[in-house]
Design an enzyme around this catalytic site. Sequence first.
Site, mmCIF file in Angstrom:
data_model
loop_
_atom_site.group_PDB
_atom_site.id
_atom_site.type_symbol
_atom_site.label_atom_id
_atom_site.label_comp_id
_atom_site.label_asym_id
_atom_site.label_seq_id
_atom_site.Cartn_x
_atom_site.Cartn_y
_atom_site.Cartn_z
ATOM 1 C CD1 TRP A 183 -2.691 -2.433 1.727
ATOM 2 C CD2 TRP A 183 -3.230 -0.369 0.783
ATOM 3 N NE1 TRP A 183 -3.408 -2.674 1.193
ATOM 4 C CE2 TRP A 183 -4.054 -1.230 1.212
ATOM 5 C CE3 TRP A 183 -4.186 0.549 0.879
ATOM 6 C CZ2 TRP A 183 -5.318 -1.759 0.866
ATOM 7 C CZ3 TRP A 183 -5.674 1.003 0.665
ATOM 8 C CH2 TRP A 183 -6.167 -0.188 0.738
ATOM 9 C CD GLU A 196 -2.812 -7.965 4.353
ATOM 10 O OE1 GLU A 196 -3.891 -8.810 4.654
ATOM 11 O OE2 GLU A 196 -2.486 -7.640 4.285
ATOM 12 C CB VAL A 207 3.112 4.032 5.741
ATOM 13 C CG1 VAL A 207 2.203 3.369 4.230
ATOM 14 C CG2 VAL A 207 2.044 5.135 5.686
ATOM 15 C CB ILE A 259 -2.466 7.103 5.876
ATOM 16 C CG1 ILE A 259 -1.221 7.229 5.155
ATOM 17 C CG2 ILE A 259 -3.150 8.414 5.485
ATOM 18 C CD1 ILE A 259 -0.566 7.312 4.115
ATOM 19 N N GLY A 281 -11.631 7.688 7.270
ATOM 20 C CA GLY A 281 -12.685 8.222 7.874
ATOM 21 C C GLY A 281 -13.416 7.042 9.055
ATOM 22 C CB THR A 282 -14.128 3.691 9.456
ATOM 23 O OG1 THR A 282 -12.437 3.379 8.650
ATOM 24 C CG2 THR A 282 -14.804 4.117 8.082
ATOM 25 C CG HIS A 336 -9.419 -0.257 7.950
ATOM 26 N ND1 HIS A 336 -9.588 -1.574 8.029
ATOM 27 C CD2 HIS A 336 -8.581 -0.493 7.318
ATOM 28 C CE1 HIS A 336 -9.168 -2.377 7.614
ATOM 29 N NE2 HIS A 336 -7.967 -1.203 6.849
#
Length: 166
Positions: free
Chosen positions: A33, A69, A89, A91, A94-95, A97
């Site tokens: 990511w 992972e 990383v 970042i 808005g949740t 998560h």
Amino acid sequence: MSGTGALTIDQDELATLQQSARDFKVAVVASRWHTQVMDGLTAGAHRFLKEIGIDDDAVTTLSAPGSFELPVLAKHAAAGHDVVIALGVVIRGGTPHFDYVCSAATEGLTDVSVSTGTPVGFGLLTCDTEDQALDRAGLEGSSEDKGYEAAHAAVAAAAEIAKLQG
């Protein structure tokens, strides 16, 4: 402020690590990511390994789908390596998560290191914004190089463990 009080590596420590770590087998486990940030983190880790004379042949690079992972790949890598460097990383969005992934990855990497006895360099950035991540990625213009720092921390810990094992 992040980076304040960061460990510096003097020439004596660099020479010591060049001597003690030259035969280490290293695994770099890196998330996919946020490619630009990850490219910087990975380059920083590899730059440190080259500085202390660890040959590319002694480095295995594994690609994790995401930061969640990292622990499972790190655990498998720890079985055949002296050092694992985990890079990722996350970042904030808005949740919640973000909180779950950061917590699971952090706890998982800690567990890998403690349960296997293999040092795991913690190069997981947990940032509020992409700009914060870029500033820590070791890219041109970044104020920090967390990939380099994670590699240093793991190799230095492995060198200390090697002293204990005689």
